[in-house]
Each structure stands twice: as C-alpha cells, then as structure tokens.
Write a protein that holds these residues in place. Structure first.
Motif, PDB file in Angstrom:
ATOM      1  N   VAL A  81       0.825  -1.197   0.000  1.00 22.57           N
ATOM      2  CA  VAL A  81       0.000   0.000   0.000  1.00 22.57           C
ATOM      3  C   VAL A  81       0.869   1.260   0.000  1.00 22.57           C
ATOM      4  CG1 VAL A  81      -1.577   1.373   1.423  1.00 22.57           C
ATOM      5  CG2 VAL A  81      -2.039  -1.054   1.038  1.00 22.57           C
ATOM      6  N   TRP A  82       1.890   1.292   0.824  1.00 27.73           N
ATOM      7  CA  TRP A  82       2.755   2.464   0.880  1.00 27.73           C
ATOM      8  C   TRP A  82       3.548   2.641  -0.417  1.00 27.73           C
ATOM      9  CZ3 TRP A  82       1.988   6.189   4.084  1.00 27.73           C
ATOM     10  CH2 TRP A  82       1.405   5.941   5.339  1.00 27.73           C
ATOM     11  N   LEU A  83       3.936   1.521  -1.038  1.00 29.76           N
ATOM     12  CA  LEU A  83       4.633   1.630  -2.310  1.00 29.76           C
ATOM     13  C   LEU A  83       3.720   2.182  -3.398  1.00 29.76           C
ATOM     14  CD1 LEU A  83       6.809  -1.611  -2.408  1.00 29.76           C
ATOM     15  CD2 LEU A  83       7.645   0.724  -2.706  1.00 29.76           C
ATOM     16  N   TRP A  84       2.453   1.714  -3.454  1.00 31.59           N
ATOM     17  CA  TRP A  84       1.530   2.213  -4.463  1.00 31.59           C
ATOM     18  C   TRP A  84       1.208   3.692  -4.234  1.00 31.59           C
ATOM     19  CZ3 TRP A  84       1.081   0.471  -8.956  1.00 31.59           C
ATOM     20  CH2 TRP A  84       1.092  -0.898  -9.250  1.00 31.59           C
ATOM     21  N   LEU A  85       1.091   4.086  -2.996  1.00 34.83           N
ATOM     22  CA  LEU A  85       0.871   5.506  -2.728  1.00 34.83           C
ATOM     23  C   LEU A  85       2.031   6.351  -3.253  1.00 34.83           C
ATOM     24  CD1 LEU A  85      -0.560   5.347   0.921  1.00 34.83           C
ATOM     25  CD2 LEU A  85      -1.761   6.238  -1.083  1.00 34.83           C
ATOM     26  N   THR A  86       3.253   5.863  -3.027  1.00 32.92           N
ATOM     27  CA  THR A  86       4.428   6.587  -3.517  1.00 32.92           C
ATOM     28  C   THR A  86       4.443   6.652  -5.030  1.00 32.92           C
ATOM     29  OG1 THR A  86       5.668   5.861  -1.560  1.00 32.92           O
ATOM     30  CG2 THR A  86       6.949   6.686  -3.426  1.00 32.92           C
ATOM     31  N   LYS A 139      -7.698  12.616  -1.783  1.00 33.03           N
ATOM     32  CA  LYS A 139      -8.228  11.445  -1.074  1.00 33.03           C
ATOM     33  C   LYS A 139      -7.104  10.464  -0.724  1.00 33.03           C
ATOM     34  CE  LYS A 139     -12.832  11.746  -3.139  1.00 33.03           C
ATOM     35  NZ  LYS A 139     -13.850  11.111  -4.005  1.00 33.03           N
ATOM     36  N   LEU A 140      -6.167  10.276  -1.638  1.00 34.94           N
ATOM     37  CA  LEU A 140      -5.043   9.377  -1.344  1.00 34.94           C
ATOM     38  C   LEU A 140      -4.188   9.925  -0.197  1.00 34.94           C
ATOM     39  CD1 LEU A 140      -3.870   8.313  -4.930  1.00 34.94           C
ATOM     40  CD2 LEU A 140      -5.167   6.963  -3.272  1.00 34.94           C
ATOM     41  N   MET A 141      -3.919  11.234  -0.198  1.00 37.23           N
ATOM     42  CA  MET A 141      -3.145  11.822   0.896  1.00 37.23           C
ATOM     43  C   MET A 141      -3.922  11.747   2.202  1.00 37.23           C
ATOM     44  SD  MET A 141      -0.237  13.098   1.703  1.00 37.23           S
ATOM     45  CE  MET A 141       0.521  13.571   0.150  1.00 37.23           C
ATOM     46  N   MET A 168       7.851  12.237  -1.566  1.00 39.27           N
ATOM     47  CA  MET A 168       6.696  12.628  -2.377  1.00 39.27           C
ATOM     48  C   MET A 168       5.866  13.693  -1.652  1.00 39.27           C
ATOM     49  SD  MET A 168       6.987  10.994  -5.163  1.00 39.27           S
ATOM     50  CE  MET A 168       8.762  11.169  -4.924  1.00 39.27           C
ATOM     51  N   LEU A 169       5.812  13.563  -0.340  1.00 34.87           N
ATOM     52  CA  LEU A 169       5.090  14.555   0.459  1.00 34.87           C
ATOM     53  C   LEU A 169       5.721  15.932   0.299  1.00 34.87           C
ATOM     54  CD1 LEU A 169       2.996  15.205   2.747  1.00 34.87           C
ATOM     55  CD2 LEU A 169       4.817  14.641   4.363  1.00 34.87           C
ATOM     56  N   TYR A 170       7.056  16.024   0.406  1.00 36.88           N
ATOM     57  CA  TYR A 170       7.728  17.314   0.242  1.00 36.88           C
ATOM     58  C   TYR A 170       7.465  17.905  -1.135  1.00 36.88           C
ATOM     59  CZ  TYR A 170      10.447  15.545   4.225  1.00 36.88           C
ATOM     60  OH  TYR A 170      10.833  15.026   5.432  1.00 36.88           O
ATOM     61  N   LEU A 207      -5.322  20.096  -0.872  1.00 37.07           N
ATOM     62  CA  LEU A 207      -4.249  19.100  -0.895  1.00 37.07           C
ATOM     63  C   LEU A 207      -3.097  19.526  -0.004  1.00 37.07           C
ATOM     64  CD1 LEU A 207      -2.995  16.530  -2.021  1.00 37.07           C
ATOM     65  CD2 LEU A 207      -2.253  17.845  -4.035  1.00 37.07           C
ATOM     66  N   LEU A 208      -2.763  20.817  -0.003  1.00 33.79           N
ATOM     67  CA  LEU A 208      -1.685  21.318   0.845  1.00 33.79           C
ATOM     68  C   LEU A 208      -2.009  21.105   2.318  1.00 33.79           C
ATOM     69  CD1 LEU A 208       0.904  22.906   1.384  1.00 33.79           C
ATOM     70  CD2 LEU A 208      -0.398  25.024   1.074  1.00 33.79           C
ATOM     71  N   VAL A 209      -3.229  21.399   2.724  1.00 37.97           N
ATOM     72  CA  VAL A 209      -3.619  21.213   4.126  1.00 37.97           C
ATOM     73  C   VAL A 209      -3.493  19.753   4.517  1.00 37.97           C
ATOM     74  CG1 VAL A 209      -5.555  21.347   5.728  1.00 37.97           C
ATOM     75  CG2 VAL A 209      -5.124  23.229   4.144  1.00 37.97           C
ATOM     76  N   THR A 210      -3.951  18.842   3.652  1.00 39.26           N
ATOM     77  CA  THR A 210      -3.872  17.415   3.965  1.00 39.26           C
ATOM     78  C   THR A 210      -2.421  16.952   4.036  1.00 39.26           C
ATOM     79  OG1 THR A 210      -5.923  17.164   2.718  1.00 39.26           O
ATOM     80  CG2 THR A 210      -4.807  15.160   3.356  1.00 39.26           C
ATOM     81  N   CYS A 211      -1.575  17.490   3.174  1.00 34.64           N
ATOM     82  CA  CYS A 211      -0.149  17.156   3.239  1.00 34.64           C
ATOM     83  C   CYS A 211       0.455  17.571   4.582  1.00 34.64           C
ATOM     84  CB  CYS A 211       0.595  17.840   2.096  1.00 34.64           C
ATOM     85  SG  CYS A 211       0.298  17.146   0.465  1.00 34.64           S
ATOM     86  N   LEU A 212       0.118  18.760   5.052  1.00 36.07           N
ATOM     87  CA  LEU A 212       0.639  19.217   6.349  1.00 36.07           C
ATOM     88  C   LEU A 212       0.136  18.326   7.479  1.00 36.07           C
ATOM     89  CD1 LEU A 212       0.280  23.088   5.907  1.00 36.07           C
ATOM     90  CD2 LEU A 212       2.379  21.744   5.808  1.00 36.07           C
TER      91      LEU A 212
END
Length: 974
Positions: A81-86, A139-141, A168-170, A207-212
């Motif tokens: 799951v973490w690999l697919w997200l990346t 949604k993925l984040m 990827m987050l950065y 998306l930025l808020v969810t990333c934070l």
C-alpha cells in the motif's frame, strides 16, 4: 474430486508463505491505485468508466480508514500500500506541474519561467483533468494521513520512510505552494474562467492542508522523522548561500557543516523498529524471485536500506547501543574522519551547539549585562530627538550593528569579538547610530513581501487560520520542550536542539516571522487555537533563552518596532499572564529565566522604544507650536500606528508584570517610573486633548459662510450641483497629529500599581516610587492628565488613585502641594455687576468642551472652578506657570494642609456643594480624628480641582492664549 500431490501441497505452502493473503479492502485499494497510476502515465489508457470505478474504490477506502480501526491497521502495515501511494504521487507530480505552472525545467527559472498570466491560461485549459486528478490525490493523501493514526504509529512511520513517501510529500507541498502563491489576476477573466481558476486553486489548498496534516502524523513522537523533516525544511540550498554573510546577526555559523552533522546523526539513528523491519524483510523476500511483480522492489536508498537488505550487501553505520545505555560526548578536534568525529560527540551538531552558546541571552549563566541607567536613557532620548529626521531619512542601522541579542537598542551593543573567537563585551558605553545607504535595505522583506527562505515560509500567506493549524502543530511538535521528555543517550534534549536549529537558520527565522505576522493580519485573539499554538512556540524559544536573538532577527530598520516584534510581545505577555495564575517559586529556574527575559525586554523599552517614541512626540509638539513646519514630519500614519501598537504591547507587558509583587519589585528597582513619566510629558506637549463636545466656530464679521454652513442652512434647488468635496487628506497630513490614543490610561494604571504599598501593608504608598516620581517632577505630569481627554478616557480617575498613593506617607509630595497652594493668590469670589446692573460675563474653559466659553455669572457665590477660570483668564492664562491658581479659598486650604495628616483616606465620589457644607458644619462637633478625616477629604477634592484647572490652563501659547483655543459662540450657563 480433484486431489493434490504432496509436492504440490508443499509448493502451495511455500507460495502462501511468500505471498501473504490480501484482504478485500487492500486488494480493491491496490487495484484502484494501479489503474490511477496507469492513467497518470497513459500506460495503459484508462477510460471514463474505469476511472469512475477507481474513484469509487478510493472513496470507499477513505471512508473505511475513517471509521474502521481494523481496516486502518491492516492497510497501515502493508508495504504494498505504501509503495503504491508513492508511485501514484511520483506519477502525478510532473503532470500536475506541467498543466499548472509550465514545464518542470522552467519552475525554478526566474528568467524564463511561466508568468502568472500564462499559468492562469494553463490551469483554465486543463481544468477538467486537474480537477479530477487533484480530487483523487487529496483522497489518497487523506488515506495516508489516516494510516498513521494507529496504536503503534512507529510501524507505518517507518514503512512510509522506507518507501520514500516522505519525499513525495515534500514535492507535493512545494507544488501546491508554487501554484497557490502566484498572484493570479482573476479580475481580468470572465466569470466562468474565474470560477474555474478559483476552484482549482482551492483544490490545491485542500491538498496542501492534507499534506501538512500527514506530515504532522508522520513526525509525531518520532525523533528521526522529526529531524528528517526539520532538516529538509531548514537547510534550503538557496538560503544557505546567504548564511555566510559577514553582516549576519551573529555570524560564524556554518550551515553546510551543520547539515553534514545532522545527516550523520540521522545515519547513526537509522534503525527501524523491530516490527517494521520484519515486514520489510518479508516483503523483499517475497518479491525477490519475481522482480516484475508490482509494485516492485523497495528503493535501495541509504542510510535506511540496511534495515531490509541482506546482511553484507550494504554498509551499516547505525549506532548499536542499547536504549538505556548512556554515552559521554567527546569532541576530537584533530579527528579527520567527520563521521567518526560526530559519532564520538554523540549529539546532533557541534556547530549548532557552539552557535547557541554565542546567540543565547548573555545573562544565561550570570548577570553580565547590566540595566542601562536613567542618565543613559536621558542622553539616549536627547540623541533621538536630535537625530530623528536623519533616522528616518536613511535606514536605521547596518545589519552588522545587530549582533548581540542586547545590542540593537542602545545601551547593550555587542563589541566585536576578539581574534580567538571570544566576545569581549556586550555593552559599549556609547550608542552609535551608523547609517547605511537606502538601497542596502529591503524593508519589504520583513513585511512578508519579496523573497522568502524555505518552502514552508509561504504557507502563512496562502492558508487561512483554520487551514493552517497543522503547520503550527508541526513546529510545536518539533521544538516544544514538554515536561518529562526523555533525553538522548548523549544526554541531549532533541527538542531544544531543533529549536536552536530553527533560529540558527534563515529559513527558520523567516518562517517564525511569517507565523507571527499571521496573527496580526488575521487579528487573532488570545482564545484562538492559532494564538495558543504560537504562544507555545514562543515558550519553546524562551526555554532555549533565544527570545532576545529572535527579537533582533525580527527587526526592521525603518520601524521603531516591527509588526512581528509587536506580536512577539503579545505572546510573551500572554505567557507571563499565565504565570500570574500559578507563579513559579522565587528560587526556581523558571522564575530566574522569566526575570532575565523581562530584563532584556525592559532594556529595549528604555534604550530604543521610549526614546524614539518621545522623539516623535517632541517633533509633534514643535509642529503644534509652529516651530517646525508639518512637512518636516518624517513618517506617515502607518508608521505611527506601528509605533503605537508596539508601545501599547510594552505597556501591556509592564501591566502584567506589575500585578505580582514578586515581579513588581524589578520594575521599581529599574526605576520604570522614569520612562512612564517621560511618555506622559511627551504626550502632554505633543498631542492636544480631544474634547467630548466640539462647539461651532464663530464667523468673523464679513466672512462668507463655509460650504458646511451652506449645507446646513440652505436647501439646494434640484438644478444646483452639490459643492465639490474637499480633497482627501493624505496619510502624511495626519501623521503629525497622531493622538497616541489610550497610552496615558495604560501609563497611569501602571504608575498606580507601582505606588501601591509594599506587600503585606495597606499603607502608606511605596516610598521608593514616591521618591522617583518627585525626583523626576512627576506630580506636574500627573496633574496635567486630569482634564477630560477623549483620547484617554477615565484618565482623571486613574490620576486620583495615583495621587492618593503618592501623597500617602510622602512628606515631599505634601510639601510640594503646600508650596503650590502658597503660590496661589486669593481670588475675588464675588462678581462685580456691570454698568447696566447685569451680572458680568467672562470666558472660561469647561472640562470636555473645546475652546473657551463666554458665560454670565449669576450666582452670588460662583463655584470654585468658575472663579479659577475667571482669575486665570483675566491674568492671561497664568503666564508660563505650569500650575494655575487654586480654585478655592487659599486661606482655608492652607489651614487644612497644616492640620491634615499625611495618610489620606480612600477616594470618594464628588459631592454637591450642599453636602459639602453639611460636612463642614458637622465637623465642628466631631472629634479630632473625624476632623482630620474631613479635612483630608476636603484636601483631596481641592487637589483634584487644582489638577483640573492645571490641566486646562497649563499649556499656554506664545501670545498668552492656548494654542488649541477656538472662537466660540456666546452661551449662558445659568
């Protein structure tokens, strides 16, 4: 029935061992991400029906990770799951960049980059695809964020780092900032295009808020992840080139060396938790036989890959200490191997540690920086008055003059370090106002405009208070020193180390400035979450004794006090106010740390804030008296507002400190009454009092009516054009008339607190403060505050409290007033009738009414204030005296002064003339004690009356009349 051979059963068992069975949620989610990645890379092409199903799968997974704990735990421990997200984000970022802000090669190219207008066209053209992709990525984040909220968060945190999802987050955060920070000109677009642009921008913000939020969950209670995120945020390649500037505040900090040491620390602490290691090894073994099986091998990155790779395939330099084993830091200067040198040192960064020893409060270990004397403050004020115009005509000070944390405000300037690197002195005896050229100063940089360092620095300019909470929580999580926090094996508090990194690097200082200004821009109050979180951030900086350094770094040359410094004061005041509810012990480390901070801030108050504010007031007074033309005033109203806001916050802090006797003693020891009285004198001279009522001006004979009069007394015909409006005044026109509203009330409140009796006593007033006020001629300043001033309401009542405690037990104060009474000739209390037998008319000033009013005196015994007004008016305003004649019988008051005791009774409300007469008649039959109390009350009322008259008539113009007097219509007061 089909049968299986033992060999087939064994093979199936081995296959089952290598490939763990997937749950339905994981299978559907991975299938959806596979299709989404294919769509992003156009391999294979995915149609709308398939994408609809993909969207449904992802939406259902998001809902389940919100509501079902077991699903969340299962997916969080899946390496696949973490690999697919990346892989999904790695495929999405290049396409989003190209469709939003142009080719990747032009993103950081300032010369050939895409302009905001071109970016707007790109976004509108690609509106449909951007909307769909951004919605799914959000949604993925969101799912990635939820997967970190489990009972054992260290497992998914390590898996997230192993697959490089944090990278990827950065990149996603940087993309969102690059898009949303552009100054799109939506006003020139048609409505449909503007709505499309707004919608895409809001999706990027979401998306930025969810990333934070995901970043906050990823670093929670994980020091290695905190350090990884913090170093990525702070060590910005563009900003690090400026860190070597010889004119920097402290200098000698080498960010490149610090970055190497931090990376070495992260490599030494690269060990994953046991459960995460096991999951990674199992996954790598299961996929090693068929490398084509999606999503493929883990990235063989160093220094983390050794956690799952077979032993011997990569070098391992991680520490192999037990958790409870302690080490003693040893610094070997002659060690050539940098990694080995840092390993022996054990702490995060020797460079950061040595920087902190130079940058922290010089009084951290011992009191080496004294409080500037009152004599220095007086000289500083005179210098500020003399250099005021030049101070604003050029930048205030070169950056190299802002070295020491105590240096930038006058008394405590840093001396240059000696050749061996040690500082020789923190305070030279002279204050030097070195000037530099205007082009060397970028004032816009400190106002949130212009270049900023660090990819998080722009976030406060993009998000609103509700959206930005995660950013503040990240900073707090990285630097706040919570009670009971475990130390590292080397005995290091990692929270404090990251806090020091925060202030040592330009990216951190820029981010701090922006989150402080954010509070001012959004006008957040003390109850808001953002304000509370920022207070905790300031508390963390205080724990490292770096608020003095932060204060210097927030400095703006053109301002007396910058907006960021003003907010910092608000937060410090909020911090001290919390202390008042539960004060620390006097001999505790916390109390001493607070006192040293207060010591530093009062130095700024004495050495810079008060002298420069008083210099502005002095120039206002010169313009008011026509000694200097108004065009010479060097600042506009915005600058005056910033100065006033900063001064108010300093006074708010002094008010808070004044509430506790334990901290009040320091204000008394430092003779804070001097600064307060200097401000009162400056305000009295520079700012006319605002009346409650403005009487209409009288027209001179033959003068045509003004436009205002015509509007009031003439009905315009339908065809008459309205008179043209007067030209709007500029900010510069109002600046020299700036009223500094509310400042007097704050000052008087503090003085009243300082004059209170010492702890444990109810009388007399504080003798030390009484002496200070008398020494600085403060009684006159207090009396001048008694007349009504709509800029400072209730000032008169506060003066009464000050006078009560000032005279309580002070022979010097009482003698001053006796001499004042002796100077007052007895007035003629009986009006003489005019030639026609009618009562005479005279001019007088009435509290709260502008100008002088003509009145007819009908009563045979006029009230004392009318007599005083008549006497003063007939005598030309008292010449140059600051205090006019007393508004009652001098003989009676003098007799009362001889008989009254020094200790005054509590202040009572004013009484009518009849009640006063009743008290006087009944006092004859009373005992000596009652008589003394009655005379004390009469004396206090007479003093207040004297103060009223003094304030009305003290400022006399050059021709014997008040400079602010107006011609008024004649009115009768019966």
């Amino acid at each position: 029935m089909e049968s299986h051979s033992p060999s087939q059963s064994g093979a199936a068992g081995e296959d089952k061992k290598r490939h763990r069975p997937l749950g339905i949620e994981q299978l559907c989610f991975e299938s959806a991400m596979t299709c989404f990645e294919g769509r992003l890379q156009f391999d294979p092409a995915i149609g709308p029906l398939t994408m609809k199903e993909v969207t449904n799968f992802i939406s259902r997974t998001l809902e389940k990770t919100h509501n079902l704990k077991d699903v969340r735990e299962t997916l969080s421990k899946s390496v696949e799951v973490w690999l697919w997200l990346t892989k999904c984000f790695a495929a999405a970022i290049p396409g989003l960049t190209t469709r939003s802000i142009g080719p990747l090669s032009a993103v950081n190219n300032h010369d050939n980059g895409v302009t905001p207008r071109e970016s707007t066209k790109l976004i509108i053209h690609n509106y449909a695809s951007l909307k769909e992709d951004l919605s799914l990525l959000s949604k993925l984040m969101h799912i990635a964020r939820n997967l970190l909220v489990v009972p054992e968060p260290e497992i998914p945190q390590d898996l997230c780092a192993a697959v490089q999802f944090d990278q990827m987050l950065y990149q996603t955060i940087v993309l969102c900032i690059n898009v949303t920070s552009k100054a799109y000109d939506g006003d020139v677009l048609e409505e449909t295009a503007r709505l499309k642009l707004t919608e895409i921008t809001e999706l990027y913000k979401k998306l930025l808020v969810t990333c934070l939020q995901q970043a906050h969950n990823w670093i929670a209670k994980n020091d290695r992840n905190k350090m990884t995120f913090w170093s990525t945020v702070l060590f910005d390649d563009d900003a690090m080139g400026d860190e070597q500037d010889p004119n920097s505040a402290i200098g000698d900090f080498r960010p490149d060396i610090a970055r190497t040491e931090v990376r070495n620390w992260m490599e030494r602490n690269s060990r994953f938790c046991d459960k995460a290691q096991k999951l990674l090894i199992e996954y790598e073994e299961s996929i090693s036989e068929n490398s084509r099986t999606p999503p493929g091998h883990l990235p063989p990155i160093s220094p983390l890959a050794w956690n799952w790779l077979p032993e011997g395939t990569t070098s391992v330099r991680a520490d192999n200490f037990k958790d409870d084993e302690k080490i003693t830091p040893v610094w070997k200067e002659d060690e050539l191997n940098k990694f080995e040198q840092d390993r022996l040192y054990g702490r995060v960064s020797r460079e950061v540690d040595t920087w902190w020893l130079r940058a922290r409060d010089p009084n951290y270990d011992d009191w080496v920086v004294p409080m500037p004397t009152v004599e220095f403050a007086q000289q500083r004020t005179e210098n500020s008055k003399a250099n005021l115009v030049n101070r604003y005509a050029h930048s205030y000070r070169a950056e190299d003059q802002e070295g020491s944390v105590h240096s930038n405000e006058g008394a405590p300037l840093p001396d240059h370090s000696s050749e061996d690197g040690t500082q020789e002195s923190h305070y030279p005896q002279e204050y030097n106002d070195d000037m530099i050229d205007d082009e060397d100063v970028d004032d816009d940089e400190s106002y949130g405009e212009g270049p900023m360092s660090g990819f998080l620095t722009e976030v406060p300019n993009i998000l609103d208070p509700k959206q930005i909470e995660a950013l503040h929580m990240i900073i707090k999580s990285c630097i706040l020193d919570n009670a009971g926090l475990a130390l590292s094996r080397a005995g290091e508090n990692l929270q404090k180390t990251r806090c020091r990194m925060f202030l040592a690097l330009e990216c951190g200082r820029s981010l701090l400035r922006e989150i402080l200004v954010f509070i001012a821009v959004w006008e957040k109050n003390e109850q808001s979450l953002i304000f509370q979180l920022t207070t905790q951030i300031v508390e963390a900086i205080h724990h490292s004794a770096l608020i003095p350094y932060a204060w210097s770094s927030l400095r703006i040359p053109k301002d007396i006090i910058s907006p960021a410094q003003t907010v910092l004061l608000r937060l410090v005041n909020n911090m001290f106010r919390a202390r008042n509810t539960d004060p620390p012990l006097l001999d505790s480390k916390e109390h001493l740390r607070d006192v040293k901070l207060l010591h530093f801030l009062f130095i700024q108050f004495r050495s810079r804030i008060v002298p420069e504010c008083v210099a502005l007031m002095h120039l206002q007074a010169q313009i008011r008296s026509d000694e200097v033309p108004a065009v010479e005033f060097p600042v506009d109203s915005w600058d005056m507002e910033r100065a006033k806001d900063g001064l108010q916050q300093f006074l708010e802090l002094l008010t808070t400190v004044n509430e506790l006797p334990e901290t009040r003693v320091y204000l008394i020891e430092w003779e804070a009454a001097y600064e307060l009285l200097v401000l009162l004198k400056g305000l009295e001279a520079g700012v006319p009092k605002k009346p409650l009522v403005e009487l209409p001006r009288a027209r001179q004979q033959g003068q045509p009516p003004s436009n205002e009069d015509r509007e009031q007394h003439h009905e315009f015909d339908a065809g008459d054009p309205p008179p043209p409006p007067p030209p709007p005044p500029t900010l510069q026109d109002f600046a020299h008339q700036f009223p500094w509203a509310g400042i007097k009330g704050q000052i008087l409140h503090i003085l009243a607190g300082l004059l209170q009796p010492p702890p444990g006593r109810s009388s007399p007033g504080n003798p030390e403060v009484q002496k200070q006020i008398i020494r600085h001629n403060g009684i006159v300043s207090l009396l001048n505050c008694c007349v009504y001033d709509d800029h400072n309401r209730y000032a008169r009542e506060r003066v009464q409290v000050c006078l009560k405690w000032l005279m309580d037990g002070s022979d010097a104060a009482n003698n001053f007033l006796r001499e004042l009474v002796a100077m007052s000739p007895p007035p003629n209390l009986r009006p003489q009738p005019g030639p026609d037998g009618q009562p005479p008319t005279t001019t007088m000033r009435i509290d709260g009414i502008a100008g002088e009013v003509k009145v007819r005196m009908n009563a045979p015994s006029p009230p004392p204030w009318a007599a005083a007004g008549n006497s003063s008016a007939n005598s030309g305003g008292g010449g140059g005296l600051a205090l006019p004649s007393l508004a009652s019988s001098t003989a009676r008051l003098t007799e009362d002064l001889r008989n009254v005791v020094n200790t005054l009774p509590p202040i009572i409300q004013s009484q009518s003339q009849s009640s006063s007469a009743a008290v006087s008649s009944s006092s004859a039959a009373a005992g000596p004690s009652d008589l003394a109390r009655s005379r004390s009350e009469d004396l206090l009322r007479d003093i207040i009356t004297l103060a009223d008259e003094a304030a009305r008539l003290a400022i006399v113009g050059p021709h014997g009349h008040r400079a602010d007097a107006d011609e008024t219509e004649e009115e009768d007061f019966m």
